[in-house]
Design a protein around this motif. Structure first.
Motif, PDB file in Angstrom:
ATOM      1  N   GLY A  97      12.217  57.237  23.858  1.00  0.00           N
ATOM      2  CA  GLY A  97      11.323  56.745  24.837  1.00  0.00           C
ATOM      3  C   GLY A  97      11.381  55.554  25.766  1.00  0.00           C
ATOM      4  O   GLY A  97      10.783  55.162  26.507  1.00  0.00           O
ATOM      5  N   ILE A  98      12.758  55.093  25.808  1.00  0.00           N
ATOM      6  CA  ILE A  98      13.170  53.833  26.555  1.00  0.00           C
ATOM      7  C   ILE A  98      13.218  54.723  28.170  1.00  0.00           C
ATOM      8  O   ILE A  98      13.952  55.555  28.510  1.00  0.00           O
ATOM      9  N   THR A  99      12.505  53.681  29.076  1.00  0.00           N
ATOM     10  CA  THR A  99      12.408  54.257  30.387  1.00  0.00           C
ATOM     11  C   THR A  99      13.495  53.481  31.371  1.00  0.00           C
ATOM     12  O   THR A  99      13.612  53.927  32.588  1.00  0.00           O
ATOM     13  N   GLN A 100      13.693  52.000  30.887  1.00  0.00           N
ATOM     14  CA  GLN A 100      14.391  51.466  31.873  1.00  0.00           C
ATOM     15  C   GLN A 100      15.516  50.800  30.917  1.00  0.00           C
ATOM     16  O   GLN A 100      15.315  50.586  29.881  1.00  0.00           O
ATOM     17  N   VAL A 101      16.714  50.389  31.518  1.00  0.00           N
ATOM     18  CA  VAL A 101      17.654  49.781  30.640  1.00  0.00           C
ATOM     19  C   VAL A 101      18.032  48.663  31.708  1.00  0.00           C
ATOM     20  O   VAL A 101      18.257  48.730  33.052  1.00  0.00           O
ATOM     21  N   LYS A 102      18.830  47.397  31.141  1.00  0.00           N
ATOM     22  CA  LYS A 102      19.277  46.361  31.854  1.00  0.00           C
ATOM     23  C   LYS A 102      20.550  46.223  31.951  1.00  0.00           C
ATOM     24  O   LYS A 102      21.336  46.436  30.539  1.00  0.00           O
ATOM     25  N   PHE A 103      21.266  45.995  32.622  1.00  0.00           N
ATOM     26  CA  PHE A 103      23.046  45.748  32.779  1.00  0.00           C
ATOM     27  C   PHE A 103      23.253  44.748  32.027  1.00  0.00           C
ATOM     28  O   PHE A 103      22.963  43.595  32.398  1.00  0.00           O
ATOM     29  N   ARG A 104      24.125  44.833  30.999  1.00  0.00           N
ATOM     30  CA  ARG A 104      24.821  43.468  30.381  1.00  0.00           C
ATOM     31  C   ARG A 104      26.512  43.674  30.525  1.00  0.00           C
ATOM     32  O   ARG A 104      27.080  44.327  30.127  1.00  0.00           O
ATOM     33  N   GLU A 160      37.422  48.606  38.257  1.00  0.00           N
ATOM     34  CA  GLU A 160      38.877  48.462  38.509  1.00  0.00           C
ATOM     35  C   GLU A 160      39.509  48.443  37.180  1.00  0.00           C
ATOM     36  O   GLU A 160      40.811  48.683  37.397  1.00  0.00           O
ATOM     37  N   HIS A 161      39.024  48.190  36.103  1.00  0.00           N
ATOM     38  CA  HIS A 161      39.775  48.296  34.823  1.00  0.00           C
ATOM     39  C   HIS A 161      39.151  49.051  33.747  1.00  0.00           C
ATOM     40  O   HIS A 161      38.537  48.202  32.872  1.00  0.00           O
ATOM     41  N   PRO A 162      38.735  50.228  33.844  1.00  0.00           N
ATOM     42  CA  PRO A 162      37.896  51.106  33.032  1.00  0.00           C
ATOM     43  C   PRO A 162      38.466  50.819  31.478  1.00  0.00           C
ATOM     44  O   PRO A 162      37.533  51.248  30.570  1.00  0.00           O
ATOM     45  N   ASP A 163      39.720  50.830  31.313  1.00  0.00           N
ATOM     46  CA  ASP A 163      40.396  50.704  29.721  1.00  0.00           C
ATOM     47  C   ASP A 163      39.890  49.545  29.197  1.00  0.00           C
ATOM     48  O   ASP A 163      40.153  49.281  27.905  1.00  0.00           O
ATOM     49  N   GLN A 164      39.292  48.494  29.821  1.00  0.00           N
ATOM     50  CA  GLN A 164      38.926  47.171  29.277  1.00  0.00           C
ATOM     51  C   GLN A 164      37.309  46.884  29.352  1.00  0.00           C
ATOM     52  O   GLN A 164      36.731  45.828  29.046  1.00  0.00           O
ATOM     53  N   CYS A 165      36.735  47.745  29.684  1.00  0.00           N
ATOM     54  CA  CYS A 165      35.187  47.766  30.120  1.00  0.00           C
ATOM     55  C   CYS A 165      34.467  47.290  28.588  1.00  0.00           C
ATOM     56  O   CYS A 165      34.722  48.068  27.625  1.00  0.00           O
ATOM     57  N   GLY A 166      33.530  46.451  28.428  1.00  0.00           N
ATOM     58  CA  GLY A 166      32.928  46.132  27.357  1.00  0.00           C
ATOM     59  C   GLY A 166      31.447  46.010  27.717  1.00  0.00           C
ATOM     60  O   GLY A 166      30.466  45.421  26.887  1.00  0.00           O
ATOM     61  N   CYS A 167      31.007  46.387  28.999  1.00  0.00           N
ATOM     62  CA  CYS A 167      29.528  46.335  29.418  1.00  0.00           C
ATOM     63  C   CYS A 167      29.079  47.325  28.638  1.00  0.00           C
ATOM     64  O   CYS A 167      29.299  48.454  28.237  1.00  0.00           O
ATOM     65  N   ARG A 168      27.374  47.084  28.733  1.00  0.00           N
ATOM     66  CA  ARG A 168      26.493  48.214  28.320  1.00  0.00           C
ATOM     67  C   ARG A 168      25.094  48.247  29.030  1.00  0.00           C
ATOM     68  O   ARG A 168      24.831  47.174  29.636  1.00  0.00           O
ATOM     69  N   TRP A 169      24.442  49.208  28.627  1.00  0.00           N
ATOM     70  CA  TRP A 169      23.101  49.197  29.216  1.00  0.00           C
ATOM     71  C   TRP A 169      22.135  48.692  27.925  1.00  0.00           C
ATOM     72  O   TRP A 169      22.098  49.479  26.810  1.00  0.00           O
ATOM     73  N   GLN A 170      21.194  47.818  28.081  1.00  0.00           N
ATOM     74  CA  GLN A 170      20.442  47.244  27.143  1.00  0.00           C
ATOM     75  C   GLN A 170      19.033  47.831  27.461  1.00  0.00           C
ATOM     76  O   GLN A 170      18.603  47.894  28.365  1.00  0.00           O
ATOM     77  N   SER A 171      18.462  48.145  26.359  1.00  0.00           N
ATOM     78  CA  SER A 171      16.931  48.882  26.474  1.00  0.00           C
ATOM     79  C   SER A 171      16.124  47.763  27.005  1.00  0.00           C
ATOM     80  O   SER A 171      16.112  46.546  26.737  1.00  0.00           O
ATOM     81  N   TYR A 172      15.267  48.024  28.074  1.00  0.00           N
ATOM     82  CA  TYR A 172      14.446  47.070  28.657  1.00  0.00           C
ATOM     83  C   TYR A 172      12.980  47.525  28.445  1.00  0.00           C
ATOM     84  O   TYR A 172      12.472  48.506  28.907  1.00  0.00           O
ATOM     85  N   ILE A 173      12.371  46.350  27.793  1.00  0.00           N
ATOM     86  CA  ILE A 173      10.861  46.652  27.714  1.00  0.00           C
ATOM     87  C   ILE A 173      10.327  45.329  28.082  1.00  0.00           C
ATOM     88  O   ILE A 173      10.532  44.234  27.901  1.00  0.00           O
ATOM     89  N   LYS A 174       9.405  45.298  29.367  1.00  0.00           N
ATOM     90  CA  LYS A 174       9.205  44.217  30.047  1.00  0.00           C
ATOM     91  C   LYS A 174       8.574  43.032  29.334  1.00  0.00           C
ATOM     92  O   LYS A 174       8.893  41.848  29.492  1.00  0.00           O
ATOM     93  N   MET A 175       7.510  43.404  28.323  1.00  0.00           N
ATOM     94  CA  MET A 175       6.809  42.422  27.456  1.00  0.00           C
ATOM     95  C   MET A 175       7.673  41.614  26.880  1.00  0.00           C
ATOM     96  O   MET A 175       7.631  40.424  26.770  1.00  0.00           O
ATOM     97  N   LEU A 176       8.743  42.291  26.165  1.00  0.00           N
ATOM     98  CA  LEU A 176       9.694  41.481  25.264  1.00  0.00           C
ATOM     99  C   LEU A 176      10.713  40.600  26.067  1.00  0.00           C
ATOM    100  O   LEU A 176      10.947  39.796  25.629  1.00  0.00           O
ATOM    101  N   ASP A 177      10.916  41.140  27.091  1.00  0.00           N
ATOM    102  CA  ASP A 177      12.102  40.574  28.170  1.00  0.00           C
ATOM    103  C   ASP A 177      11.232  39.184  28.639  1.00  0.00           C
ATOM    104  O   ASP A 177      11.979  38.285  28.727  1.00  0.00           O
TER     105      ASP A 177
END
Length: 234
Positions: free
Chosen positions: A173-180, A214-231
């Motif tokens: 049910g997550i509708t938005q995500v935040k880039f980390r 530019e360096h996809p083999d070293q990527c450690g980024c992720r999408w974090q669930s975003y809930i505005k109230m908790l954020d």
């Protein structure tokens, strides 16, 4: 599962017969070097999996992400280390299905090469290499097969994990995500530099690493669930 291969290669691609191991370096000349972004743009894969998810019974999200086979093909072709043939993509997809898609195990799948066989094709590598793995590599990959194994495996595994994680979030049910930003040693890429901390609709979030990385083999980024109230509380 492999219907996407025709889309990738089209009429201009001609698969080559698997070479004898002693002829691995004489098969083809490497194509002109291309950036990771140019390689992905050339693939032009349409979304192959569409998941309709009900959110609070009043909103339907359509999450469009390539399936595992398409994601693996992106990593294999974009790496610059593989010949990118149908059989090469199948090899890495098989490794994924068998739980062996990592830099250590993927080069051990198949018949192990002897020291003399490796010497014959100019490989100065003491670790285990197999005929099946080596046959997937172009000249760039053969120059450093250990790095090629890690680069292809890391990129493909990361794409598959990220896509699966986004699907799970949407189903929950997550509708938005935040880039980390992942904070890897290679530092920011073009995409993470502009996206870090930004919130997007989950339907617009690509599997990571992005095609702009530019360096996809070293990527450690992720999408974090975003809930505005908790954020806001944080």
């Amino acid at each position: 599962m492999f219907r996407f291969l025709k889309t990738i290669f089209g009429k201009n691609h001609t698969a080559e017969a698997s070479p004898e191991i002693g002829e691995a370096r004489q098969i083809t000349k490497d194509p002109e070097p291309k950036t990771w972004q140019e390689r992905v743009a050339a693939i032009q894969l349409p979304p192959d999996e569409r998941i309709a998810i009900s959110v609070k019974s009043s909103n339907i999200q359509i999450l469009q992400l390539p399936d595992e086979a398409a994601l693996v093909s992106i990593a294999v072709i974009a790496s610059g280390f593989s010949k990118g043939r149908d059989e090469d993509i199948r090899f890495y997809l098989m490794a994924l299905k068998g739980g062996n898609l990592n830099g250590r195990d993927v080069r051990k799948i198949g018949r192990q090469l002897s020291k003399d066989e490796k010497t014959k094709i100019g490989l100065n590598f003491r670790g285990i290499l197999t005929e099946e793995f080596i046959s997937t590599l172009n000249d760039n990959g053969l120059s450093d097969p250990e790095h090629a194994a890690w680069a292809i495996s890391s990129h493909a595994s990361r794409l598959v994990f990220s896509a699966s994680d986004l699907r799970d979030k949407a189903r929950a049910g997550i509708t938005q995500v935040k880039f980390r930003f992942g904070g890897m040693a290679a530092g920011h890429c073009s995409y993470s530099r502009k996206m870090d901390g930004h919130v997007v609709a989950i339907a617009d979030a690509p599997a990571l690493p992005s095609s702009e990385c530019e360096h996809p083999d070293q990527c450690g980024c992720r999408w974090q669930s975003y809930i505005k109230m908790l954020d806001d509380i944080q």
